[in-house]
Design an enzyme around this catalytic site. Structure first.
Site, PDB file in Angstrom:
ATOM      1  N   MET A  61       0.612  -1.193   0.170  1.00  0.00           N
ATOM      2  CA  MET A  61       0.363   0.644  -0.366  1.00  0.00           C
ATOM      3  C   MET A  61       0.474   1.109  -0.157  1.00  0.00           C
ATOM      4  SD  MET A  61      -3.453  -0.805   2.722  1.00  0.00           S
ATOM      5  CE  MET A  61      -2.436  -1.476   3.933  1.00  0.00           C
ATOM      6  N   CYS A  94      -2.298  -1.179 -10.496  1.00  0.00           N
ATOM      7  CA  CYS A  94      -2.675   0.439 -10.049  1.00  0.00           C
ATOM      8  C   CYS A  94      -3.246   0.827 -11.196  1.00  0.00           C
ATOM      9  CB  CYS A  94      -1.470   0.859  -9.697  1.00  0.00           C
ATOM     10  SG  CYS A  94      -2.075   2.213  -9.457  1.00  0.00           S
ATOM     11  N   GLY A 117      -5.579  -5.768   2.804  1.00  0.00           N
ATOM     12  CA  GLY A 117      -4.650  -4.270   2.612  1.00  0.00           C
ATOM     13  C   GLY A 117      -5.383  -3.251   3.498  1.00  0.00           C
ATOM     14  N   ARG A 118      -6.531  -2.327   3.721  1.00  0.00           N
ATOM     15  CA  ARG A 118      -7.067  -1.190   3.382  1.00  0.00           C
ATOM     16  C   ARG A 118      -7.673  -1.940   4.617  1.00  0.00           C
ATOM     17  NH1 ARG A 118     -11.527  -0.378  -0.477  1.00  0.00           N
ATOM     18  NH2 ARG A 118     -11.184  -2.212  -0.186  1.00  0.00           N
TER      19      ARG A 118
END
Ligand SMILES: Cc1cc2nc3c(=O)[nH]c(=O)nc-3n(C[C@H](O)[C@H](O)[C@H](O)COP(=O)(O)O)c2cc1C
Length: 324
Positions: free
Chosen positions: A20, A103, A227-228
């Site tokens: 990230m 991305c 991830g988040r």
């Protein structure tokens, strides 16, 4: 069953920290390490900047011994440059080099890299082959479903990965056009798993330990990537591992533990990023540590108005005073 890729051996049902940009720096990874992820990714770096030995770029992909195993992710669209960058990256000692083919950010895909490469699969093949042949360590790839809903080409992409020597792949099953909208479609991961023989990591919208188990069960994937949620809930890796191994996990993190980890993160940020940058970096993160407390905005006002590390530490230690 462990997941083995040459010298990299990951425990059964590995749970991996996603790359990230703007987050997975050394302080963040050291905090995550306490929660025992199976593997961690750095932020991605531009292959051209690596070749030019841009100091800021090289600093982004420095690895400490205590955080291993680590994968370094690169992006770019020129096969020769990607190969040259991979050699430089290999010298930094990661267990794995990962190539970004997903991305959606204009700063990356707008220049022909990341998800833009999904419009040119022959170039994807060339990049993979060049990078794989340039280094001795295993190379993995991370991608999305395709450019948009009318051009989903993930099944061709994963075949290319397989045929060009990629050893592991991560799928975030959204298109580039979706960015982070809607839900990631885990059915694609299940179908891809049936069609390939290299390890497949499922990624996208894993928020709870129950989601993690569902990703494994529904898709049959070899590992999962978060991830988040790792930003929002730094304890997620421990919770997921506990749930996968014992069927239960602690969900209510006590305030004392929140303060301890936040102070540790603050100290690591100051140590590795310097006082000023470390302090600014932490401003992105406080709310994740203390979001369960009422009136968090008063705490943020207080801590944002302060620039002295000792005082900031004291404010964190007495967070309850500012949130009631
Ligand atoms: C702030 C941010 C930065 C990201 N940077 C990268 C990156 O450098 N490389 C990459 O492959 N993906 C990057 N991603 C995508 C994540 O790795 C991941 O695929 C995506 O967030 C979906 O997983 P999640 O639902 O668990 O967050 C980024 C995502 C976010 C939110």
């Amino acid at each position: 069953m462990t997941l083995k890729i040459d010298g990299l051996i990951l425990e059964d049902r590995p749970v991996i920290l996603a790359p990230m940009d703007g987050y997975t720096n050394i302080p963040f990874r050291l905090i995550m390490k306490e929660m025992n992820p199976s593997l961690m990714f750095t932020e991605f770096v531009n292959s051209d900047a690596v070749i030019h030995e841009n100091k800021k770029t090289i600093n982004k992909i420095r690895i400490l011994e205590e955080e291993r195993p680590v994968a370094i992710q690169i992006f770019g669209h020129k096969p020769e440059n990607m190969a040259e960058a991979a050699k430089i990256v290999e010298d930094l000692g990661p267990e794995l080099i990962d190539i970004n083919f997903g991305c959606p950010a204009p700063t990356v895909s707008g220049h022909g890299s990341g998800a833009a490469l999904l419009k040119n699969l022959p170039l994807v093949a060339k990049i993979c082959e060049k990078v794989v042949n340039a280094v001795k360590i295993p190379v993995s790839a991370k991608t999305r479903l395709g450019w948009d809903s009318s051009t989903i080409n993930i099944f061709q992409t994963v075949k290319i990965f397989e045929e060009s020597g990629i050893r592991m792949m991560t799928i975030h099953p959204r298109t580039k056009a979706q960015k982070f909208d809607g839900k990631s479609d885990w059915n694609y991961i299940r179908e891809i798993k049936k069609s390939i023989s290299i390890p497949l990591i499922g990624n996208g919208d894993i928020i709870t330990p129950e989601d993690a188990l569902e990703m494994f069960t529904l898709t049959g994937c070899d590992g999962i990537m978060i991830g988040r949620e790792a930003v929002k809930n730094p304890w997620i890796f421990k919770q997921v591992r506990d749930f996968l191994t014992k069927g239960e996990y602690f969900s209510d993190i006590p305030v004392a533990e929140r303060k301890r980890l936040c102070v540790k993160h603050f100290d690591l940020s100051i140590k590795y990023l310097g006082a000023y940058k470390g302090m600014l970096e932490m401003r992105k993160l406080y709310q994740n540590y203390f979001k369960s407390l009422p009136n968090i905005k008063y705490f943020k006002q207080k801590v944002f108005s302060c620039t002295d590390p000792e005082q900031i530490r004291a404010i964190i230690e007495s967070v309850e005073e500012f949130t009631c």
